[in-house]
Scaffold this motif. Structure first.
Motif, short mmCIF file in Angstrom:
data_model
loop_
_atom_site.label_atom_id
_atom_site.label_comp_id
_atom_site.label_asym_id
_atom_site.label_seq_id
_atom_site.Cartn_x
_atom_site.Cartn_y
_atom_site.Cartn_z
N TRP A 1 0.85 -1.19 0.18
CA TRP A 1 0.31 0.11 0.05
C TRP A 1 0.74 1.17 -0.03
CZ3 TRP A 1 -4.58 0.06 -2.16
CH2 TRP A 1 -5.41 1.18 -1.61
N SER A 2 1.69 1.31 0.76
CA SER A 2 2.57 2.71 0.89
C SER A 2 3.70 2.70 -0.34
CB SER A 2 3.53 2.60 2.29
OG SER A 2 4.08 1.40 2.29
N GLY A 3 4.48 1.56 -0.68
CA GLY A 3 5.50 1.83 -1.69
C GLY A 3 5.00 1.22 -3.05
N GLY A 4 3.78 0.74 -3.19
CA GLY A 4 3.20 0.47 -4.41
C GLY A 4 3.92 -0.92 -5.17
N ARG A 5 4.83 -1.55 -4.54
CA ARG A 5 5.48 -2.43 -5.38
C ARG A 5 4.26 -3.75 -5.48
NH1 ARG A 5 8.33 -1.52 -0.67
NH2 ARG A 5 7.63 -3.27 0.49
N THR A 6 4.62 -4.11 -6.51
CA THR A 6 3.61 -5.14 -7.14
C THR A 6 4.10 -6.60 -7.51
OG1 THR A 6 3.94 -4.54 -9.49
CG2 THR A 6 2.25 -3.64 -8.47
N ASN A 7 3.18 -7.66 -7.27
CA ASN A 7 3.50 -9.03 -7.54
C ASN A 7 2.75 -9.45 -8.49
OD1 ASN A 7 4.95 -11.34 -7.53
ND2 ASN A 7 4.00 -11.95 -5.68
N TYR A 8 2.85 -10.31 -9.65
CA TYR A 8 2.05 -10.79 -10.67
C TYR A 8 2.14 -12.42 -10.73
CZ TYR A 8 0.77 -5.85 -11.88
OH TYR A 8 0.51 -4.71 -11.83
N ALA A 9 0.98 -13.08 -10.87
CA ALA A 9 1.21 -14.28 -11.34
C ALA A 9 1.61 -14.49 -12.80
CB ALA A 9 -0.32 -15.06 -11.23
N ASP A 10 2.48 -15.41 -13.12
CA ASP A 10 2.96 -15.46 -14.34
C ASP A 10 1.78 -15.62 -15.58
OD1 ASP A 10 5.58 -17.80 -13.66
OD2 ASP A 10 5.41 -15.60 -13.27
N SER A 11 0.69 -16.15 -15.16
CA SER A 11 -0.40 -16.14 -16.33
C SER A 11 -0.83 -14.95 -16.62
CB SER A 11 -1.19 -17.05 -15.63
OG SER A 11 -2.06 -16.51 -14.50
N VAL A 12 -0.74 -13.64 -15.83
CA VAL A 12 -1.34 -12.68 -16.15
C VAL A 12 -0.25 -11.47 -16.55
CG1 VAL A 12 -3.32 -13.37 -14.67
CG2 VAL A 12 -1.40 -11.56 -13.71
N LYS A 13 1.13 -11.81 -16.28
CA LYS A 13 1.88 -10.91 -16.38
C LYS A 13 1.87 -10.23 -17.79
CE LYS A 13 5.76 -12.18 -13.21
NZ LYS A 13 6.96 -12.75 -12.94
N GLY A 14 1.84 -8.89 -17.78
CA GLY A 14 2.06 -8.06 -19.32
C GLY A 14 0.52 -7.93 -19.72
N ARG A 15 -0.55 -8.38 -18.91
CA ARG A 15 -1.85 -8.18 -19.61
C ARG A 15 -2.86 -7.46 -18.22
NH1 ARG A 15 -5.41 -12.31 -20.33
NH2 ARG A 15 -4.44 -13.77 -18.72
N PHE A 16 -2.32 -7.68 -17.09
CA PHE A 16 -2.95 -7.14 -15.97
C PHE A 16 -2.12 -6.32 -15.40
CE2 PHE A 16 -6.11 -10.99 -14.95
CZ PHE A 16 -6.51 -11.13 -16.27
N THR A 17 -2.96 -5.35 -14.55
CA THR A 17 -2.14 -4.45 -13.80
C THR A 17 -2.76 -3.96 -12.58
OG1 THR A 17 -1.32 -3.26 -15.78
CG2 THR A 17 -1.11 -2.01 -13.70
N ILE A 18 -2.11 -4.05 -11.39
CA ILE A 18 -2.71 -3.70 -10.12
C ILE A 18 -2.34 -2.55 -9.92
CG2 ILE A 18 -1.06 -4.88 -8.74
CD1 ILE A 18 -3.13 -5.54 -6.70
N ASN A 19 -3.08 -1.31 -9.23
CA ASN A 19 -2.78 -0.21 -8.76
C ASN A 19 -3.91 0.15 -7.77
OD1 ASN A 19 -4.82 1.00 -10.06
ND2 ASN A 19 -3.46 1.36 -12.03
N ARG A 20 -3.41 1.38 -6.97
CA ARG A 20 -4.24 1.75 -5.93
C ARG A 20 -4.47 3.21 -5.72
NH1 ARG A 20 0.95 3.32 -5.38
NH2 ARG A 20 1.65 3.41 -3.50
N ASP A 21 -5.91 3.57 -5.22
CA ASP A 21 -6.11 5.06 -5.12
C ASP A 21 -5.90 5.08 -3.34
OD1 ASP A 21 -7.18 7.35 -4.42
OD2 ASP A 21 -8.98 7.16 -5.81
N ILE A 22 -5.09 5.49 -2.90
CA ILE A 22 -4.86 5.65 -1.60
C ILE A 22 -5.85 6.52 -0.81
CG2 ILE A 22 -3.30 6.40 0.22
CD1 ILE A 22 -0.91 5.69 -1.41
N ALA A 23 -5.98 7.44 -1.32
CA ALA A 23 -7.13 8.70 -0.69
C ALA A 23 -8.41 7.84 -0.57
CB ALA A 23 -7.20 9.84 -1.69
N ASN A 24 -8.87 6.89 -1.52
CA ASN A 24 -10.16 6.47 -1.63
C ASN A 24 -9.99 5.02 -0.95
OD1 ASN A 24 -11.94 8.48 -2.53
ND2 ASN A 24 -10.63 8.45 -4.22
N ASN A 25 -8.76 4.60 -0.58
CA ASN A 25 -8.96 3.35 0.00
C ASN A 25 -9.26 2.23 -1.08
OD1 ASN A 25 -7.82 2.01 1.99
ND2 ASN A 25 -9.37 2.38 3.62
N THR A 26 -8.91 2.21 -2.41
CA THR A 26 -9.50 1.28 -3.45
C THR A 26 -8.39 0.70 -4.07
OG1 THR A 26 -11.53 2.76 -3.42
CG2 THR A 26 -10.87 1.46 -5.49
#
Length: 124
Positions: free
Chosen positions: A53-78
């Motif tokens: 949550w604080s640093g925004g470091r990410t980890n992905y399953a191999d099956s979705v790498k390059g296709r899916f992106t995870i990110n966050r909106d800290i202000a809205n807890n989303t």
């Protein structure tokens, strides 16, 4: 009481895109890792992606790498999951999970809270 509510799942054609959202409430989560898992019919729940949550470091399953992106909106807890180039194998119920402050790997037992899920169906 901690609550995670997912949204955004729907029917989409193969090759299309979809964005899932998950909002947390009922507590202060400024240090908690968020993750997405999914479960297809007849299969075990599998890890998709996680983000610190604080640093925004990410980890992905191999099956979705390059296709899916995870990110966050800290202000809205989303937390979001942008899914591109969807295929039939991505069809599943997608769950949002809230973990601790260190682990952001694929073991579902390391996550403490779960949403009820949102259905993603990819038509071939």
């Amino acid at each position: 009481q901690v609550q995670l509510v997912e949204s955004g799942g729907r029917l989409v054609q193969a090759g299309g895109s979809l964005k899932l959202s998950c909002t947390a409430s009922g507590g202060t989560f400024s240090r908690n890792i968020r993750a997405w898992f999914r479960q297809a019919p007849g299969k075990e729940r599998e890890f998709v992606a996680a983000i610190t949550w604080s640093g925004g470091r990410t980890n992905y399953a191999d099956s979705v790498k390059g296709r899916f992106t995870i990110n966050r909106d800290i202000a809205n807890n989303t937390v979001f999951l942008q899914m591109n180039t969807l295929n039939f194998e991505d069809t599943a119920v997608y769950y949002c999970a809230l973990g601790g402050s260190v682990y952001y790997g694929p073991d579902p037992q390391r996550y403490n809270y779960w949403g009820r899920g949102t259905q993603v169906t990819v038509s071939s």
